[in-house]
Scaffold this active site. Structure first.
Site, PDB file in Angstrom:
ATOM      1  N   SER A  97     -32.980 -22.936  -7.523  1.00  0.00           N
ATOM      2  CA  SER A  97     -33.601 -23.845  -6.998  1.00  0.00           C
ATOM      3  C   SER A  97     -33.821 -24.055  -5.622  1.00  0.00           C
ATOM      4  O   SER A  97     -32.754 -23.375  -5.124  1.00  0.00           O
ATOM      5  CB  SER A  97     -33.352 -25.347  -7.520  1.00  0.00           C
ATOM      6  OG  SER A  97     -33.967 -26.474  -6.861  1.00  0.00           O
ATOM      7  N   TYR A 124     -26.426 -31.897  -8.176  1.00  0.00           N
ATOM      8  CA  TYR A 124     -27.465 -31.000  -8.312  1.00  0.00           C
ATOM      9  C   TYR A 124     -27.335 -29.599  -7.307  1.00  0.00           C
ATOM     10  O   TYR A 124     -27.457 -28.425  -7.682  1.00  0.00           O
ATOM     11  CB  TYR A 124     -28.807 -31.250  -8.546  1.00  0.00           C
ATOM     12  CG  TYR A 124     -29.724 -30.335  -9.082  1.00  0.00           C
ATOM     13  CD1 TYR A 124     -29.718 -29.627 -10.103  1.00  0.00           C
ATOM     14  CD2 TYR A 124     -31.026 -30.080  -7.984  1.00  0.00           C
ATOM     15  CE1 TYR A 124     -30.834 -28.884 -10.615  1.00  0.00           C
ATOM     16  CE2 TYR A 124     -32.079 -29.443  -8.653  1.00  0.00           C
ATOM     17  CZ  TYR A 124     -31.808 -28.623  -9.755  1.00  0.00           C
ATOM     18  OH  TYR A 124     -32.940 -27.667 -10.372  1.00  0.00           O
TER      19      TYR A 124
HETATM   20  C1  8X3 Z   1     -35.697 -28.914  -8.539  1.00  0.00           C
HETATM   21  C2  8X3 Z   1     -36.182 -28.852  -7.046  1.00  0.00           C
HETATM   22  O1  8X3 Z   1     -36.465 -30.450  -5.127  1.00  0.00           O
HETATM   23  O2  8X3 Z   1     -35.820 -31.391  -7.472  1.00  0.00           O
HETATM   24  O3  8X3 Z   1     -35.082 -27.657  -8.716  1.00  0.00           O
HETATM   25  O4  8X3 Z   1     -34.335 -30.342  -6.122  1.00  0.00           O
HETATM   26  S1  8X3 Z   1     -35.569 -30.358  -6.132  1.00  0.00           S
END
Ligand code: 8X3
Length: 261
Positions: free
Chosen positions: A126, A139
């Site tokens: 990502s 994340y």
């Molecule tokens: C998703 C992109 O901007 O939500 O992988 O982190 S973000």
């Protein structure tokens, strides 16, 4: 016949990759937890379902995969938008387990077959792997770890003709990503994409994956950042009409409309 294994294949980018590859004549093994969804998709595309949770190492059986030319690690996702100070450690464990350890396990299981077929590993990370943002601690950390794993592996495979690519998607409007992250709050999930003129769709990323996979065997695309035109950087998101010239132009395109209904 070239064979691909796709994790996270029951929805979103994984499902789109499975469909596109199958349409292009690949034999596809679809890996995911949700049996019914997975088996339905697999039967639609004449693929093979492997119902498994990539976070449970002991359960993964890749016995039926006797050949593997392409492994696409899509299983993953985000949980919560908590600030680091208030973050839930269980969410972090979960994110690391799917995004990082799931990728690790699948690579370890299939590496011998990938080496044998001189194949290709594609890890879907990502743009969250490139920079931290508020509320993204867990994340971003997990995606950074998945990115680091990919980079190390590429170096370790020096002298071995296996291609290793990291695909870093920016804003992709899939039915589940924001909804999962926001724990089922459909209103907030819809707001993530509100007034964004054409966020990426899962199939946009699938086209990149398939395009890279179909390059000649000596061409290694190390990494590829893919964002919608409306998003120039993680924090530079334009909300408004981009006034596309073609007919499909609209903030209310079918991609955006109805995703959460
Ligand atoms: C998703 C992109 O901007 O939500 O992988 O982190 S973000």
């Amino acid at each position: 016949m070239k064979t691909a294994v796709i994790t996270g294949a029951s929805s979103g980018i994984g499902e789109a990759c499975a469909r596109l590859l199958a349409g292009g004549g690949w034999k596809v093994f679809l890996v995911a937890r949700r049996r019914e969804r997975l088996e339905n998709i697999a039967s639609e595309i004449n693929g093979h379902a492997i119902v498994v949770d990539v976070t449970k190492a002991q359960e993964i059986d890749v016995g039926p995969v006797t050949r593997c030319d392409l492994l696409v690690n899509c299983a993953g996702g985000a949980l919560g938008l908590d600030a680091v100070g208030q973050a839930n450690a269980d969410d972090w464990t979960n994110m690391f387990n799917t995004n990082v350890l799931g990728t690790l396990r699948m690579i370890q299981l299939l590496l011998p077959r990938l080496v044998e077929s001189q194949g290709c590993i594609m890890n879907i990370t990502s743009t969250a792997a490139l920079a931290g943002y508020e509320g993204g601690g867990g994340y971003c950390a997990a995606k950074s770890a998945q990115r680091a794993l990919t980079q190390s592996l590429r170096l370790e495979m020096k002298g071995v003709p296996v291609r290793i690519t990291e695909v870093l998607p920016g804003m992709v409007n899939t039915p589940e990503f924001a909804l999962n992250r926001l724990r089922g709050d459909a209103e907030r999930a819809r707001a993530v994409y509100e007034n964004v003129d054409r966020p990426l769709a899962a199939n946009d990323i699938a086209q990149v994956v398939v395009g890279v996979a179909n390059l000649p065997a000596h061409v290694n695309v190390d990494e590829i950042v893919v964002r919608p035109v409306a998003q120039r950087a993680q924090h530079a998101l334009f909300r408004g009409d981009l006034r596309w010239r073609d007919k499909q132009s609209s903030l209310h395109s079918s991609i955006v409309k109805g995703e959460y209904q």
